[in-house]
Write an enzyme that holds these catalytic residues in place. Structure first.
Site, PDB file in Angstrom:
ATOM      1  N   GLY A   1       0.710  -1.102   0.072  1.00 49.48           N
ATOM      2  CA  GLY A   1       0.072   0.050   0.167  1.00 49.48           C
ATOM      3  C   GLY A   1       0.881   1.256   0.027  1.00 49.48           C
TER       4      GLY A   1
ATOM      5  N   ARG B   1       1.300  -6.006  -5.061  1.00 52.93           N
ATOM      6  CA  ARG B   1       1.125  -6.790  -3.803  1.00 52.93           C
ATOM      7  C   ARG B   1       1.642  -8.124  -4.005  1.00 52.93           C
ATOM      8  NH1 ARG B   1      -1.143  -4.169   0.272  1.00 52.93           N
ATOM      9  NH2 ARG B   1      -2.488  -2.573  -0.073  1.00 52.93           N
TER      10      ARG B   1
ATOM     11  N   ASP C   1       6.458  -4.920   6.821  1.00 54.86           N
ATOM     12  CA  ASP C   1       7.024  -5.976   7.785  1.00 54.86           C
ATOM     13  C   ASP C   1       7.090  -7.511   6.898  1.00 54.86           C
ATOM     14  OD1 ASP C   1       4.374  -6.171   7.537  1.00 54.86           O
ATOM     15  OD2 ASP C   1       4.036  -7.175   9.794  1.00 54.86           O
ATOM     16  N   ASP C   2       5.912  -7.652   6.036  1.00 54.41           N
ATOM     17  CA  ASP C   2       6.430  -8.779   5.077  1.00 54.41           C
ATOM     18  C   ASP C   2       7.264  -8.776   3.921  1.00 54.41           C
ATOM     19  OD1 ASP C   2       4.564 -10.433   6.659  1.00 54.41           O
ATOM     20  OD2 ASP C   2       2.763 -10.154   5.441  1.00 54.41           O
TER      21      ASP C   2
ATOM     22  N   LYS D   1       8.489   0.768   5.437  1.00 49.18           N
ATOM     23  CA  LYS D   1       7.265   1.965   5.022  1.00 49.18           C
ATOM     24  C   LYS D   1       6.061   1.178   5.594  1.00 49.18           C
ATOM     25  CE  LYS D   1       4.616   0.158   2.473  1.00 49.18           C
ATOM     26  NZ  LYS D   1       3.883  -0.484   1.384  1.00 49.18           N
ATOM     27  N   THR D   2       5.116   1.957   6.013  1.00 47.16           N
ATOM     28  CA  THR D   2       3.705   1.545   6.104  1.00 47.16           C
ATOM     29  C   THR D   2       3.046   2.756   6.961  1.00 47.16           C
ATOM     30  OG1 THR D   2       2.082   0.070   7.330  1.00 47.16           O
ATOM     31  CG2 THR D   2       4.142   0.038   8.243  1.00 47.16           C
ATOM     32  N   ILE D   3       1.697   3.309   6.333  1.00 41.69           N
ATOM     33  CA  ILE D   3       1.163   4.202   7.200  1.00 41.69           C
ATOM     34  C   ILE D   3       0.288   3.304   8.489  1.00 41.69           C
ATOM     35  CG2 ILE D   3       0.428   5.637   4.974  1.00 41.69           C
ATOM     36  CD1 ILE D   3      -2.440   4.617   5.794  1.00 41.69           C
ATOM     37  N   ASP D   4       0.355   2.185   8.702  1.00 39.32           N
ATOM     38  CA  ASP D   4      -0.222   1.905  10.028  1.00 39.32           C
ATOM     39  C   ASP D   4       0.897   1.921  11.158  1.00 39.32           C
ATOM     40  OD1 ASP D   4      -2.217   0.850   7.923  1.00 39.32           O
ATOM     41  OD2 ASP D   4      -1.485  -1.077   8.122  1.00 39.32           O
TER      42      ASP D   4
ATOM     43  N   GLU E   1      -9.934   0.462  12.252  1.00 34.27           N
ATOM     44  CA  GLU E   1     -10.373  -0.279  11.284  1.00 34.27           C
ATOM     45  C   GLU E   1     -10.465  -1.645  11.797  1.00 34.27           C
ATOM     46  OE1 GLU E   1      -9.977  -0.867   6.397  1.00 34.27           O
ATOM     47  OE2 GLU E   1      -8.231  -0.586   7.403  1.00 34.27           O
TER      48      GLU E   1
ATOM     49  N   GLU F   1      -7.493   9.084   1.969  1.00 34.45           N
ATOM     50  CA  GLU F   1      -7.371  10.394   1.893  1.00 34.45           C
ATOM     51  C   GLU F   1      -5.896  11.021   2.246  1.00 34.45           C
ATOM     52  OE1 GLU F   1      -9.767   8.851   3.122  1.00 34.45           O
ATOM     53  OE2 GLU F   1     -11.710   9.839   2.201  1.00 34.45           O
TER      54      GLU F   1
ATOM     55  N   ARG G   1      -3.048   8.329   2.483  1.00 35.43           N
ATOM     56  CA  ARG G   1      -1.852   7.319   1.884  1.00 35.43           C
ATOM     57  C   ARG G   1      -1.139   7.941   0.836  1.00 35.43           C
ATOM     58  NH1 ARG G   1      -3.784   1.530   0.561  1.00 35.43           N
ATOM     59  NH2 ARG G   1      -4.425   2.630  -1.494  1.00 35.43           N
TER      60      ARG G   1
END
Lengths: 545, 545
Positions: free
Chosen positions: B77, B141, B171-172, B198-201, B307, B419, B421
């Protein structure tokens, strides 16, 4: 009150004022004015506030003013910059005489009627400089239109020694401000009423009012998130985003966002109505754009949809009218919910039946099941963005069978409204609102009533803006409202012969097929002037004509 | 490509670099490292990339480097700043030798396998400096985990004379980067592999990785619109806004937004799980906050919902597991949709039946009707924000009858994800990513493989940041994935004993009852440093410990 770093830094911003309002102010009066139409009727309805001249504020000599107390009211939906109108008003009256006082009526026009108010002191005002929202005094939707309301208001006005009331609102609120001005003038109460043009919808504008405040900030906030979504669409390359945008009826917000972001599709309600388009016409148009892009390998894109669309589709309007009539009959009103559909299909006229049958089941059910207290269909509950994407999906599935579509279609949905109504005002709105408030103070100081504060030439640097006042009656015509002819300020819908729409129409085919996305990014307050101080594309195009 | 004024102005921003990366770079190596757990197994799986030292870049002497070609891949993502990693990488390898070349693999890891690539020249790179999105080369992906993929990739790597691959992912993807590094090292292919976090999470962080890039910008973008909605709530004073926030499973985004905005309620999935809360517990908690505020006359507020919530509610997890089992039986699979509910109610265990019956009908139906291709319930389709508000409304209606609630409850719903990412990176992410890219270049230049580029001490001014690399194996442990034990980077959920959650927990009761809203406003790029350059609250609190 805990504040963010930006809130703290932004509080120090000193809004820029037009030259005419910077120092001592003198009034330059024009010739007597006429209403835009129905002159005789309107003159008769407003004998004391009709025909007054346009006013412009210019640099003048120092004058002394007696202290005067002012009341201010926020009316209707939030719009960025409302607090700055109040700050401009406060600074304006204090500049003329530090003994003057400002009262805020709480939670809208109802505060005047119910005598709910607070004095707005420097401490309070300073908490709200350049902030979004209407939370300083709150807003409300009570309509000021009855004599008993005017009289109740008069009690508190007299009690507080208020000389003038400022009503910050949209077209209806300003119409009512004028009715109130006329009433107090006729009764010689010595109370002036001044209006200020507010609404994010952008539909309160005309020859005298370049734009309503809040439109600039709200559109830029929506354009920011639309741009981000477009960048996501262009990165992931697998989703169509259907984005509905707030706006009671006019499509100004959707059009402005389209001009800023260059989406693949933007529906303009006024065009739909003018061309007598059906829901199927709109769906076919969007599906064709999707199919054409798919042929280029682009299975992604963005579609902007104005909130008020449904009521601009003539066939939907007809259907809704017949549904309202049918469901108002004793038989219709008594129906069990699970029998509605069959009964309705039997009763509807052929044309409306065809439209009703074309709707996705969920939407059709929604139309009839959840009605307002008067039994009417609640158009605003329809999730137009989902309705359209579902119908587009169905059409594309049919085209796929016919070999006319060979791509993928996967849709996501968004609705932006509350995200922008209370954003902190852009420099444009911060300056514009502060100037409006200052103008309102000057109109009051000069004994004016039945005027709206205005600021023009706002695509130029702020020092060159021209501040003044316009007699509200000048912007009125007679319109039918709830079956009665009423004097009202003409609502400005998107003009298909206007420069903004023409610009959009001349470029949309390219935007549809290619990927021409622009990413406006977030509103900036501290950067270069071309980033921070630009007016909307709508205003720039209108002023360039 | 048409650009907005901000896009143009922002392109000129020169990201700030840590001192260690500003001039000539020297490598400072630490002692050999161990994996965080399961050392023996992981050492066995990664004989060539296990036990390497931590690396720090420090100012050094001028050295000459032979030209080397690099390939870069965006995986998964979108996250703000991805383009700046690539820009840092490009500038880094060109600085060491202008003859070096950078290739981008198109649409993610699949581009390596399918030999889809483009050379990234200065012209292209300059179009994307400090921009959001992954549209420069696209993302995908595809999981790089099979030997045949590695071999296919090797073909194009050899053809292009590529010495090292950079994989930018979560992570993956970084676990897979390490597997790839080990594979190429074992085969002595002379191909290095470097990862970037990387990841917004925000769930890719540990002792070595302070934060994953994109989290900062995404959270600030969500906090902007949440703040605007809160200001609207506080102005209109009549709506409860239920706001769902993206984030696969961890609640870092919701928690960070809560710390920035101070909403009335924020649910943290990890707490729900730890306390074994039921859906009814959550609903009761929210309803109690609503009722308490109503008692003070405040019929408005905001609720933030992560979420991933549903899968953290033990009772829902159990229900979903049983539903999946039931519907996988021949009888269950063959059921007509309108018979599902009754059949399910007859079959479910008592505890799960009670949960199922407590769900609003629409949600219950959604759980079983739309299943994924494997027949599983699609938890992500559940509109948790609507589910909760509907259940809160039901509870309040019951309390009203009992006299326990005397207010009004009207809810609006929002979901923010797309909005943020692809927002243009904040200064923090722009700098952090550029430094990560530069670090990756230096790791490659120094012959490293199986490392992730890292930058630490990022709550200090950028010059004081510490750049280097961490052996990916150091962050691994063995976990069960699809029934098999696999070496993976440990995912970082919200720690209930961590400073961010403790700060939140210590203040939430006040935020719930009072109105303590903070309005962060839009990301600023040009203003004072306290506005433009702050790290997230999460990071500030974690670093302050």
């Amino acid at each position: 009150m805990e504040k963010s770093a930006l809130q703290i830094a932004r509080a120090a911003y000193q809004p820029k004022l037009p030259k005419g309002l910077q120092g001592n102010v003198s009034v330059k009066e024009g010739v007597p004015t006429q209403s835009v139409a129905d002159q005789e009727e309107i003159k008769k309805l407003f004998p004391n506030t009709y025909g007054m001249p346009l006013i412009e504020f210019v640099p003048g000599e120092a004058q002394s003013y007696a202290p005067f107390n002012v009341g201010v009211i926020l009316s209707g939906g939030q719009a960025p910059g409302g607090h700055n109108v109040i700050c401009g008003l406060f600074d304006g009256i204090k500049r003329l005489n530090p003994e003057s006082k400002l009262y805020g009526f709480i939670l809208g026009p109802g505060g005047l009627v119910d005598h709910k108010y607070m004095e707005l002191t420097a401490d309070i005002i300073d908490q709200y400089r350049n902030t979004g929202g209407f939370d300083m005094i709150g807003s409300g939707r009570t309509k000021l239109e009855k004599e008993e309301q005017f009289e109740k208001g008069l009690e508190i006005i007299k009690e507080l020694g208020i000389k003038a009331i400022v009503i910050i609102g949209g077209d209806d609120s300003n119409t009512n401000a004028c009715v109130l001005a006329e009433y107090y003038a006729a009764k010689k109460c010595g109370v002036q009423v001044i209006g200020c043009p507010k609404t994010i919808d952008g539909d309160l504008k005309n020859e005298q009012i370049e734009t309503s405040f809040g439109f600039d900030t709200a559109c830029k906030t929506y354009a920011e998130v639309i741009g981000n979504i477009q960048r996501d669409a262009n990165s992931a390359r697998k989703y169509w985003h259907f984005i509905k945008l707030m706006g009671r009826s006019a499509s100004h917000i959707a059009l402005e966002c389209a001009l800023q972001c260059q989406p693949n599709v933007c529906i303009v309600s006024e065009e739909v109505e003018a061309k007598n388009q059906t829901l199927d016409d709109i769906v076919t148009y969007i599906a064709q754009v999707v199919a054409d892009r798919a042929a280029d390998g682009n299975n992604f894109g963005t579609v902007l949809i104005p909130e008020g669309l449904i009521e601009f589709i003539p066939a939907m309007k007809a259907l809704i009218a017949e549904l309202n009539d049918l469901l108002a009959t004793p038989e219709g009103a008594a129906l069990a919910k699970d029998q509605q559909r069959e009964w309705i299909l039997n009763k509807l006229s052929a044309a409306n039946k065809a439209v009703y049958e074309s709707l996705p089941l969920g939407v059709a059910a929604q139309l009839t099941m959840e009605r307002d207290p008067h039994g009417n269909v609640q158009v605003s509950l329809i999730e137009t963005e989902k309705l359209l994407s579902e119908m587009v999906a169905n059409k594309l599935a049919a085209w796929k069978k016919e070999g006319k579509f060979n791509g993928k279609f996967s849709a996501l949905h968004h609705f932006f409204g509350y995200e922008g109504r209370c954003a902190a005002p852009s420099n444009y709105d911060a300056d514009y609102c502060y100037a409006l408030g200052t103008s309102a103070a000057m109109l009051m100081a000069n004994g004016k009533t039945g005027y709206m504060a205005i600021v023009k030439n706002t695509t130029a640097p702020a020092a060159e803006w021209i501040a003044g006042g316009v007699p509200i009656t000048m912007m009125m015509n007679m319109e039918k409202r709830n079956g009665e002819m009423k004097p009202v300020i003409k609502k400005a819908l998107v003009r298909l012969d206007g420069a903004p729409f023409k610009e959009f129409a001349s470029r949309r085919n390219q935007w549809a097929r290619e990927t021409c996305f622009v990413y406006p990014g977030p509103i900036q307050y501290f950067g270069p002037t071309e980033v921070c101080d630009q007016a909307t594309k709508t205003l720039q195009l209108e002023q360039a004509k």
